[in-house]
Design a protein around this motif. Structure first.
Motif, PDB file in Angstrom:
ATOM      1  N   ALA A  31       0.830  -1.205   0.000  1.00  0.00           N
ATOM      2  CA  ALA A  31       0.000   0.000   0.000  1.00  0.00           C
ATOM      3  C   ALA A  31       0.866   1.257   0.000  1.00  0.00           C
ATOM      4  CB  ALA A  31      -0.929  -0.003   1.214  1.00  0.00           C
ATOM      5  N   GLN A  32       1.951   1.251   0.756  1.00  0.00           N
ATOM      6  CA  GLN A  32       2.875   2.397   0.761  1.00  0.00           C
ATOM      7  C   GLN A  32       3.448   2.617  -0.632  1.00  0.00           C
ATOM      8  OE1 GLN A  32       6.722   1.751   2.488  1.00  0.00           O
ATOM      9  NE2 GLN A  32       7.039   3.912   3.003  1.00  0.00           N
ATOM     10  N   TYR A  33       3.879   1.540  -1.261  1.00  0.00           N
ATOM     11  CA  TYR A  33       4.467   1.623  -2.603  1.00  0.00           C
ATOM     12  C   TYR A  33       3.451   2.166  -3.607  1.00  0.00           C
ATOM     13  CZ  TYR A  33       6.540   0.110  -7.021  1.00  0.00           C
ATOM     14  OH  TYR A  33       7.044   0.084  -8.301  1.00  0.00           O
TER      15      TYR A  33
ATOM     16  N   ALA B 211      -0.474   6.696  -7.094  1.00  0.00           N
ATOM     17  CA  ALA B 211       0.459   7.728  -6.632  1.00  0.00           C
ATOM     18  C   ALA B 211      -0.256   9.034  -6.293  1.00  0.00           C
ATOM     19  CB  ALA B 211       1.527   7.978  -7.684  1.00  0.00           C
ATOM     20  N   ALA B 212       0.038   9.572  -5.105  1.00  0.00           N
ATOM     21  CA  ALA B 212      -0.571  10.817  -4.635  1.00  0.00           C
ATOM     22  C   ALA B 212       0.367  11.457  -3.619  1.00  0.00           C
ATOM     23  CB  ALA B 212      -1.935  10.545  -4.011  1.00  0.00           C
ATOM     24  N   THR B 213       0.049  12.669  -3.214  1.00  0.00           N
ATOM     25  CA  THR B 213       0.821  13.371  -2.195  1.00  0.00           C
ATOM     26  C   THR B 213      -0.118  13.753  -1.052  1.00  0.00           C
ATOM     27  OG1 THR B 213       0.458  15.466  -3.345  1.00  0.00           O
ATOM     28  CG2 THR B 213       2.519  14.300  -3.806  1.00  0.00           C
ATOM     29  N   PRO B 214       0.453  13.962   0.150  1.00  0.00           N
ATOM     30  CA  PRO B 214       1.865  13.791   0.499  1.00  0.00           C
ATOM     31  C   PRO B 214       2.273  12.316   0.517  1.00  0.00           C
ATOM     32  CG  PRO B 214       0.574  14.258   2.464  1.00  0.00           C
ATOM     33  CD  PRO B 214      -0.358  14.422   1.304  1.00  0.00           C
ATOM     34  N   LYS B 215       3.569  12.083   0.388  1.00  0.00           N
ATOM     35  CA  LYS B 215       4.087  10.731   0.399  1.00  0.00           C
ATOM     36  C   LYS B 215       4.027  10.167   1.821  1.00  0.00           C
ATOM     37  CE  LYS B 215       4.889  11.167  -3.923  1.00  0.00           C
ATOM     38  NZ  LYS B 215       3.913  10.579  -4.872  1.00  0.00           N
ATOM     39  N   ILE B 216       4.225   8.867   1.923  1.00  0.00           N
ATOM     40  CA  ILE B 216       4.100   8.193   3.215  1.00  0.00           C
ATOM     41  C   ILE B 216       5.401   7.505   3.602  1.00  0.00           C
ATOM     42  CG2 ILE B 216       3.031   6.220   4.391  1.00  0.00           C
ATOM     43  CD1 ILE B 216       0.438   6.910   3.012  1.00  0.00           C
ATOM     44  N   ARG B 217       5.881   7.830   4.794  1.00  0.00           N
ATOM     45  CA  ARG B 217       6.896   7.001   5.449  1.00  0.00           C
ATOM     46  C   ARG B 217       6.154   5.975   6.292  1.00  0.00           C
ATOM     47  NH1 ARG B 217       9.916   9.263   9.404  1.00  0.00           N
ATOM     48  NH2 ARG B 217      11.655   7.832   9.092  1.00  0.00           N
TER      49      ARG B 217
ATOM     50  N   LEU C  11      -3.954   1.361   3.004  1.00  0.00           N
ATOM     51  CA  LEU C  11      -4.547   2.052   1.865  1.00  0.00           C
ATOM     52  C   LEU C  11      -5.653   3.006   2.320  1.00  0.00           C
ATOM     53  CD1 LEU C  11      -4.054   1.924  -1.229  1.00  0.00           C
ATOM     54  CD2 LEU C  11      -6.127   0.531  -1.368  1.00  0.00           C
ATOM     55  N   ALA C  12      -6.440   2.590   3.322  1.00  0.00           N
ATOM     56  CA  ALA C  12      -7.476   3.472   3.859  1.00  0.00           C
ATOM     57  C   ALA C  12      -6.853   4.698   4.512  1.00  0.00           C
ATOM     58  CB  ALA C  12      -8.344   2.714   4.860  1.00  0.00           C
ATOM     59  N   ALA C  13      -5.764   4.492   5.263  1.00  0.00           N
ATOM     60  CA  ALA C  13      -5.064   5.631   5.873  1.00  0.00           C
ATOM     61  C   ALA C  13      -4.515   6.561   4.794  1.00  0.00           C
ATOM     62  CB  ALA C  13      -3.940   5.126   6.770  1.00  0.00           C
ATOM     63  N   ALA C  14      -3.933   5.980   3.738  1.00  0.00           N
ATOM     64  CA  ALA C  14      -3.383   6.784   2.643  1.00  0.00           C
ATOM     65  C   ALA C  14      -4.476   7.573   1.938  1.00  0.00           C
ATOM     66  CB  ALA C  14      -2.665   5.878   1.644  1.00  0.00           C
ATOM     67  N   HIS C  15      -5.633   6.955   1.769  1.00  0.00           N
ATOM     68  CA  HIS C  15      -6.756   7.636   1.117  1.00  0.00           C
ATOM     69  C   HIS C  15      -7.212   8.820   1.972  1.00  0.00           C
ATOM     70  CE1 HIS C  15      -9.709   7.930  -1.979  1.00  0.00           C
ATOM     71  NE2 HIS C  15     -10.755   7.646  -1.198  1.00  0.00           N
TER      72      HIS C  15
END
Length: 492
Positions: free
Chosen positions: A124-126, A134-140, A411-415
């Protein structure tokens, strides 16, 4: 009485000796403290704690909590370094994946299961950083270990809270482990500090309505209704519930209650006996309690035994049932998702008992083939043979669904992070948490284990639930997709 007067040179010697003793004492104290600090420190953000001196805390992947995590930790560290190297061009925030990574036989989650969760989290990070989403901000992606049975949760949660500020900029925690009192306490403390949270495998129905917390896993109530719907369609009319009553195991207590409610309908579907219980917290007794149950089952003769306990207890019950006196009687055992935490060896041993075993899983790679409308195709393809996970981590079967759940949680957190950046103008924990409840319609999370949106209480809305079977060779077979209404989501 005459006053005693010391010669000046004696006074000076005594004063010097006293000063030396004080200085040596202070140096010794500092030295011991320094040695203790050196002994207890495993890496930056990771220390030894507990009776087994487990290394617990938070790492960016540069420290490996267990040897079997080496490959995926290395991938995460590499991606995190890339994010930092490009920080002047692309902003970033951090998401931590929290679960017990130093598992023992006392943990309900297995070493294989947590490895697969972390593999899915990295996927999901990748995808968010430089893949098809791909979106911003990026995730560590940080790796947070509270130790076996989450016993050191307070230390690890404090480490996470301290990372809300620069340079880590932690805004969300995913994973959060199984349904236990320790993990519930961790969630409540993270909530107090306004950190967004996405549970991956936590299913206890009563863990809900907590500010900032949602989950991608079906609840135990969802699993129970999915199981009951399947069983009723296949002609099962009578059942008995076996439940672990260990205090603090929220998974078992809510699962048994949920199935009782879902299965009984006042008609032809009924329980033929009172709930049979054992207490896994009493180490000297629970195996004996399970051993005596087959005798009662031989008398009650139910079509189904519903096992509301952890997977590691299920294997002992199956051993006992295989040695039943009524050998002419066929029994089917149905269990909950903790069965997915059994290792390959444990599954093979369970199959040797000859007892038919079905269970509700959290997710399964074959769900996509059975119910393609309920699952995101681009997400699901990463989990198929030849997909990204297969390329990165070959020869590692992921039938337990852990990788899908870890992926969908991150992925939910990234969204939520992406939505907060677009609509809120700032990416902090409570802003991300607010976005969870906007994930509906076109904003659903494109989960590999089913499309995801969240109810106001944080539970997933109409989550797809796979029905799985353990075959005679100890392999997991996909049966069908069900859901809280007892049928696949697209049919409702």
């Amino acid at each position: 009485m005459p006053r005693l007067e010391w010669p000046l040179h004696v006074v000076r010697r005594v004063a010097l000796a006293t000063a030396l003793v004080v200085a040596l004492g202070a140096a010794l104290w500092v030295g011991v403290g320094w040695l203790e600090e050196r002994r207890s420190r495993c890496a930056d953000g990771v220390v030894e704690l507990g009776p087994a001196d487990e290394c617990v805390g938070v790492t960016d992947g540069s420290y490996v909590f267990a040897p079997h995590l080496d490959a995926v930790s290395g991938k995460i560290e590499e991606e995190n370094r890339r994010v930092l190297a490009n920080a002047d061009k692309e902003p970033y925030v951090s998401v931590a994946y929290y679960t017990s990574f130093t598992t023992t036989a006392e943990d309900s989650n297995s070493a294989e299961g947590v490895r697969h969760e972390l593999q899915g989290a990295y996927l999901a990070q990748y995808r968010h950083n430089r893949g098809d989403l791909a979106a911003t901000p990026k995730i560590r992606l940080l790796i947070a270990n509270p130790g076996t049975r989450s016993a050191q949760w307070q230390h690890t949660v404090d480490e996470l809270i301290a990372r809300k500020d620069s340079p880590d900029r932690l805004v969300a925690v995913a994973g959060l482990g199984p349904s236990t009192n320790e993990n519930l306490a961790a969630i409540k403390r993270l909530s107090e500090h306004r950190i967004a949270m996405v549970g991956a495998t936590m299913t206890a129905t009563n863990i809900q309505g907590i500010n900032g917390y949602v989950r991608v896993a079906p609840t135990n109530e969802d699993e129970a209704y999915a199981a009951a719907g399947y069983l009723k369609r296949h002609g099962v009319g009578t059942a008995v519930v076996i439940q672990d009553v260990a205090e603090g195991d929220l998974y078992a207590s809510t699962l048994g209650t949920a199935f009782t409610k879902a299965f009984q309908d006042g008609g032809k579907h009924r329980l033929v006996a009172e709930r049979m219980t054992y207490d896994s917290s009493v180490s000297s007794a629970w195996q004996n309690e399970l051993r005596y149950m087959p005798g009662q089952l031989c008398q009650q003769r139910p079509q189904l035994v519903y096992f509301a306990g952890r997977g590691r207890h299920l294997t002992h019950f199956l051993d006992a049932l295989a040695n039943r006196s009524c050998t002419d009687r066929h029994f089917t055992v149905f269990a909950g998702d903790d069965t997915t935490n059994l290792s390959a060896e444990q599954l093979a041993h369970a199959a040797e008992t000859g007892v038919e075993v079905l269970y509700t899983g959290l997710s399964h790679p074959d769900m996509y083939r059975s119910a393609p409308q309920a699952v995101s195709a681009p997400s699901a393809k990463n989990f198929q043979p030849g997909g990204l996970l297969d390329q990165w981590f070959p020869h590692d079967p992921r039938e337990d669904g852990g990788a899908l759940m870890g992926h969908d949680a991150v992925l939910a957190a990234a969204h939520g992070i992406q939505m907060a950046a677009r609509w809120q103008g700032q990416v902090v924990g409570d802003a991300v948490a607010r976005m969870f409840h906007q994930m509906d319609g076109t904003q659903q999370v494109a989960g590999a284990g089913g499309f995801i949106s969240f109810q106001n209480n944080g539970n997933p809305r109409n989550k797809a639930v796979p029905i799985l079977r353990l075959n005679g060779k100890g392999r997991v077979e996909f049966v069908e997709v069900s859901a809280a209404e007892g049928k696949p989501p697209q049919e409702q």
